[in-house]
Design a protein around this motif. Sequence first.
Motif, mmCIF file in Angstrom:
data_model
loop_
_atom_site.group_PDB
_atom_site.id
_atom_site.type_symbol
_atom_site.label_atom_id
_atom_site.label_comp_id
_atom_site.label_asym_id
_atom_site.label_seq_id
_atom_site.Cartn_x
_atom_site.Cartn_y
_atom_site.Cartn_z
ATOM 1 N N PHE A 25 0.691 17.521 -0.200
ATOM 2 C CA PHE A 25 -0.417 17.526 -1.158
ATOM 3 C C PHE A 25 -0.489 16.186 -1.874
ATOM 4 O O PHE A 25 0.518 15.689 -2.387
ATOM 5 C CB PHE A 25 -0.184 18.652 -2.169
ATOM 6 N N ILE A 38 -9.736 17.492 -5.892
ATOM 7 C CA ILE A 38 -10.791 17.762 -6.877
ATOM 8 C C ILE A 38 -10.688 19.199 -7.425
ATOM 9 O O ILE A 38 -11.614 19.703 -8.049
ATOM 10 C CB ILE A 38 -12.194 17.533 -6.265
ATOM 11 N N GLN A 61 -10.199 24.530 -5.124
ATOM 12 C CA GLN A 61 -9.516 25.810 -4.848
ATOM 13 C C GLN A 61 -9.780 26.371 -3.450
ATOM 14 O O GLN A 61 -9.416 27.508 -3.152
ATOM 15 C CB GLN A 61 -9.875 26.875 -5.902
ATOM 16 N N ASN A 62 -10.412 25.600 -2.590
ATOM 17 C CA ASN A 62 -10.643 26.079 -1.218
ATOM 18 C C ASN A 62 -9.332 26.464 -0.534
ATOM 19 O O ASN A 62 -9.233 27.509 0.107
ATOM 20 C CB ASN A 62 -11.311 24.979 -0.375
ATOM 21 N N CYS A 63 -8.348 25.589 -0.658
ATOM 22 C CA CYS A 63 -7.068 25.849 0.018
ATOM 23 C C CYS A 63 -6.434 27.132 -0.526
ATOM 24 O O CYS A 63 -5.866 27.920 0.224
ATOM 25 C CB CYS A 63 -6.130 24.659 -0.150
ATOM 26 N N MET A 115 -4.822 22.869 -8.867
ATOM 27 C CA MET A 115 -3.916 22.877 -7.721
ATOM 28 C C MET A 115 -2.623 22.160 -8.096
ATOM 29 O O MET A 115 -2.656 21.034 -8.607
ATOM 30 C CB MET A 115 -4.643 22.177 -6.567
ATOM 31 N N CYS A 166 -9.986 21.631 3.311
ATOM 32 C CA CYS A 166 -10.017 20.671 2.199
ATOM 33 C C CYS A 166 -11.200 19.709 2.393
ATOM 34 O O CYS A 166 -11.301 19.052 3.423
ATOM 35 C CB CYS A 166 -8.703 19.898 2.129
ATOM 36 N N PRO A 167 -12.093 19.603 1.404
ATOM 37 C CA PRO A 167 -13.337 18.866 1.602
ATOM 38 C C PRO A 167 -13.295 17.385 1.229
ATOM 39 O O PRO A 167 -14.284 16.682 1.395
ATOM 40 C CB PRO A 167 -14.303 19.605 0.671
ATOM 41 N N THR A 168 -12.196 16.899 0.681
ATOM 42 C CA THR A 168 -12.221 15.518 0.173
ATOM 43 C C THR A 168 -12.119 14.503 1.311
ATOM 44 O O THR A 168 -11.781 14.837 2.440
ATOM 45 C CB THR A 168 -11.070 15.285 -0.834
ATOM 46 N N SER A 182 -7.015 15.883 0.827
ATOM 47 C CA SER A 182 -5.952 15.900 -0.184
ATOM 48 C C SER A 182 -4.712 16.629 0.325
ATOM 49 O O SER A 182 -3.674 16.640 -0.343
ATOM 50 C CB SER A 182 -6.438 16.603 -1.448
HETATM 51 S S1 SF4 Z 1 -9.529 19.321 -2.914
HETATM 52 FE FE1 SF4 Z 1 -8.285 20.069 -1.170
HETATM 53 S S2 SF4 Z 1 -6.185 20.227 -1.999
HETATM 54 FE FE2 SF4 Z 1 -7.580 20.088 -3.747
HETATM 55 S S3 SF4 Z 1 -8.013 22.237 -4.304
HETATM 56 FE FE3 SF4 Z 1 -9.656 21.560 -2.896
HETATM 57 S S4 SF4 Z 1 -8.944 22.201 -0.848
HETATM 58 FE FE4 SF4 Z 1 -7.167 22.227 -2.209
#
Ligand code: SF4
Length: 156
Positions: free
Chosen positions: A75, A81, A84-86, A102, A120-122, A126
């Motif tokens: 991580f 960002i 919370q997708n993960c 996170m 993870c969308p970044t 990330s």
């Molecule tokens: S940006 Fe990536 S690591 Fe951060 S909370 Fe979202 S999915 Fe998870």
Amino acid sequence: MQDLNLLANDNRGQSQLEAGFDLMGWDEVTQGSVLPSFDGDATGIANKKAEERSYSGFNSYTASVASWRVQKPVFNRDICIDCQNCWVWCPDSSILSRDKQMLGIDYDHCKGCEVCVEVCPTNPKSLLMFNEHADLEESLASWPEKKKKEKKSKEA
Ligand code: SF4
Ligand code: SF4
């Protein structure tokens, strides 16, 4: 707080057997049996943090699939960002998050499936997968740069 640097070298079921624990096999459980997830009174358990709960030996929290991993997610806090997708998609509830922030990976329970990295969308991501024994600091130092968008040709 759990040890976030724990490597996948502990199969708790196996170590419990070797320590002489009398574990019941799945085929020994009588139909209709109740296997309580928590020891004692579970009132208000939803409001307690995982490490504050008294999990019973029947709860999967007391077992580990960490030894399945050949790669681990790492991580990178600097890029995240906090979407919370993960946390939503992890099939093993192994994303540590508090108050929508996170915090890292629960390496006791993560099986290394890579779903968190996929969602993870970044840019760059990330979370990235590294060899199970890779050093965390070295992994972070080798993080890829942001990918630039390809410019569309005006002649198209
Ligand atoms: S940006 Fe990536 S690591 Fe951060 S909370 Fe979202 S999915 Fe998870
Ligand atoms: S690799 Fe799989 S099990 Fe581990 S944190 Fe990511 S989604 Fe969860």
